[in-house]
Design a protein around this motif. Sequence first.
Motif, mmCIF file in Angstrom:
data_model
loop_
_atom_site.group_PDB
_atom_site.id
_atom_site.type_symbol
_atom_site.label_atom_id
_atom_site.label_comp_id
_atom_site.label_asym_id
_atom_site.label_seq_id
_atom_site.Cartn_x
_atom_site.Cartn_y
_atom_site.Cartn_z
ATOM 1 N N ALA A 63 9.489 -1.758 6.636
ATOM 2 C CA ALA A 63 8.446 -2.706 7.797
ATOM 3 C C ALA A 63 6.838 -2.921 6.811
ATOM 4 C CB ALA A 63 8.045 -2.410 8.756
ATOM 5 N N LEU A 64 6.675 -1.887 6.901
ATOM 6 C CA LEU A 64 5.487 -2.096 5.903
ATOM 7 C C LEU A 64 5.030 -3.280 4.320
ATOM 8 C CD1 LEU A 64 3.615 1.341 5.813
ATOM 9 C CD2 LEU A 64 3.317 -0.509 7.247
ATOM 10 N N ALA A 65 6.371 -2.994 3.696
ATOM 11 C CA ALA A 65 6.352 -4.261 2.438
ATOM 12 C C ALA A 65 6.949 -5.447 3.187
ATOM 13 C CB ALA A 65 7.752 -3.833 1.876
ATOM 14 N N ASP A 66 6.537 -5.853 4.537
ATOM 15 C CA ASP A 66 6.993 -7.132 4.569
ATOM 16 C C ASP A 66 6.233 -7.684 5.179
ATOM 17 O OD1 ASP A 66 9.581 -7.101 4.039
ATOM 18 O OD2 ASP A 66 11.222 -6.805 5.853
ATOM 19 N N LEU A 67 4.871 -7.642 5.394
ATOM 20 C CA LEU A 67 3.446 -7.644 5.614
ATOM 21 C C LEU A 67 2.511 -8.785 4.877
ATOM 22 C CD1 LEU A 67 2.464 -4.520 7.843
ATOM 23 C CD2 LEU A 67 4.175 -6.650 8.684
ATOM 24 N N GLY A 68 2.976 -9.184 3.759
ATOM 25 C CA GLY A 68 2.338 -9.360 3.076
ATOM 26 C C GLY A 68 1.321 -9.236 2.296
ATOM 27 N N GLY A 69 1.173 -7.878 1.748
ATOM 28 C CA GLY A 69 0.262 -7.226 1.636
ATOM 29 C C GLY A 69 -0.131 -7.231 0.109
ATOM 30 N N GLY A 70 -0.090 -6.844 0.188
ATOM 31 C CA GLY A 70 -0.315 -6.510 -2.382
ATOM 32 C C GLY A 70 0.192 -4.676 -2.761
ATOM 33 N N GLY A 71 -0.512 -3.903 -1.186
ATOM 34 C CA GLY A 71 -0.371 -2.583 -1.684
ATOM 35 C C GLY A 71 0.118 -1.962 -0.453
ATOM 36 N N LEU A 72 1.061 -1.078 -0.974
ATOM 37 C CA LEU A 72 2.142 0.232 -0.453
ATOM 38 C C LEU A 72 1.725 1.379 -1.052
ATOM 39 C CD1 LEU A 72 3.404 0.911 2.631
ATOM 40 C CD2 LEU A 72 5.646 -0.347 1.412
ATOM 41 N N ALA A 106 1.073 3.753 4.425
ATOM 42 C CA ALA A 106 0.014 2.106 4.937
ATOM 43 C C ALA A 106 -0.414 1.383 4.266
ATOM 44 C CB ALA A 106 -1.968 2.787 4.754
ATOM 45 N N ALA A 107 -0.423 -0.413 4.424
ATOM 46 C CA ALA A 107 0.009 -1.140 3.670
ATOM 47 C C ALA A 107 -1.609 -1.852 3.817
ATOM 48 C CB ALA A 107 0.686 -1.549 4.359
ATOM 49 N N SER A 108 -2.345 -2.610 2.684
ATOM 50 C CA SER A 108 -3.503 -3.531 2.515
ATOM 51 C C SER A 108 -2.974 -4.209 2.059
ATOM 52 C CB SER A 108 -4.515 -2.068 2.749
ATOM 53 O OG SER A 108 -4.279 -1.589 1.133
ATOM 54 N N LEU A 109 -4.460 -5.498 1.081
ATOM 55 C CA LEU A 109 -4.168 -6.690 0.938
ATOM 56 C C LEU A 109 -4.330 -6.076 -0.497
ATOM 57 C CD1 LEU A 109 -6.486 -9.480 2.173
ATOM 58 C CD2 LEU A 109 -4.158 -9.086 1.901
ATOM 59 N N HIS A 110 -5.073 -4.518 -0.935
ATOM 60 C CA HIS A 110 -5.099 -3.629 -2.169
ATOM 61 C C HIS A 110 -5.038 -2.505 -2.302
ATOM 62 C CE1 HIS A 110 -6.734 -8.586 -3.369
ATOM 63 N NE2 HIS A 110 -7.352 -8.378 -2.320
ATOM 64 N N ARG A 111 -4.663 -2.349 -3.186
ATOM 65 C CA ARG A 111 -4.001 -0.642 -3.174
ATOM 66 C C ARG A 111 -5.162 0.593 -2.511
ATOM 67 N NH1 ARG A 111 -6.436 -2.016 -8.117
ATOM 68 N NH2 ARG A 111 -7.202 -0.657 -9.204
ATOM 69 N N ALA A 112 -6.813 0.371 -3.158
ATOM 70 C CA ALA A 112 -7.701 1.020 -2.307
ATOM 71 C C ALA A 112 -7.461 1.846 -1.478
ATOM 72 C CB ALA A 112 -9.073 0.571 -3.130
ATOM 73 N N GLU A 113 -7.771 0.739 -0.610
ATOM 74 C CA GLU A 113 -7.280 0.639 1.313
ATOM 75 C C GLU A 113 -5.832 1.335 1.536
ATOM 76 O OE1 GLU A 113 -7.878 -2.093 0.347
ATOM 77 O OE2 GLU A 113 -9.450 -3.018 0.856
ATOM 78 N N ALA A 114 -4.744 1.083 1.333
ATOM 79 C CA ALA A 114 -4.033 2.094 1.316
ATOM 80 C C ALA A 114 -4.062 3.303 1.056
ATOM 81 C CB ALA A 114 -2.307 0.322 0.989
ATOM 82 N N LEU A 115 -4.134 3.250 -0.270
ATOM 83 C CA LEU A 115 -4.533 4.837 -0.797
ATOM 84 C C LEU A 115 -5.024 5.733 -0.543
ATOM 85 C CD1 LEU A 115 -4.232 3.918 -4.552
ATOM 86 C CD2 LEU A 115 -2.242 4.983 -3.765
#
Lengths: 146, 83
Positions: free
Chosen positions: A19-28, A93-102
Motif C-alpha cells: 500500500a505504501l508503494a502506491d502513494l507516488g513517493g520516490g522512497g519506501l 514509511a514512504a516519502s518523496l525522497h529516501r532520507a525521510e523514509a529511512l
Amino acid sequence: MKIVRISNAAIQSDAGLAALADLGGGGLASFTGIVRDDGGVAAIELEHYPSMTEASLHRLIDDATARWSLLGAVITHRVGIVPVGAPVVVVGAASLHRAEALEATAFLIDRLKTEAPFWKREHYADGSAKWVDAKASDDARAERWA
Amino acid sequence: MKLVYFASVREAIGLSSEECHVPQDACTVGDLVARISELSEDHARALHDLDRLRFALDQEMVTGDTLLGAAQELAIFPPVTGG
C-alpha cells in the motif's frame, strides 16, 4: 495513510508495504524484526495491553508524521506464539525522497521498542520459559529521537 | 479503580486484573502502588521494586508521581520489550 495492525496470525515480511508503494513517493523504507535463535530459543510469546496497543502505535505514526514529511506509514505487530525465523514486527514509511523514509523507519522501530505495550517471553526447546528483560541499549536508541 | 497487570507482574500476582478501592490519602500512582503492595505477599513481591515497574493510567504511560485524578484504570507492568 496510516495503517496499524495487531495480528494473532503469521505476518508476511512485506505486510502493508504494498500500500505504501502506491502513494507516488520516490522512497519506501522498512524494517522487519525476526525471532532469532538466541541460545536455544524455540519461540517467543508476545503479550500486549489490548486497549492501549493500537492507540500507542497510531501515536508513534502521528509523531513520525509530525517530524518528517511522509506519504504514509505502517506498523504490523504479531502477538501470541511466534516461532524462530518468523517476523514479529514490520514497520514501513514512504516519502518523496529516501532520507525521510529511512529516518522515520528507524524512529518508529526505536520508539516502538521502548513505548508500545508489548512483552516478550522466550520459550526454550526444553519447555522452560523466561521473560525478556528490557535493554539499556534500546533506551539509548530511543532517546536519540527525544 | 480497575487494576490490570501484565507479563511478570501478572504472573507474580496471579491475576490479570482486579478492582481496588482507592484510599483517600493515595494521591499519586506511586502512593496507590504502595498500598496495593500491602494486599498480599504476592503483591508485595511483584511490586516491591518501583524502579523496575512501569505504569499506565487510563491507557496512557505515566510515572509514579502522576496524580490519580479521576482515572478509571491503572496498569502495572515491567518495562516493555516489543518489536
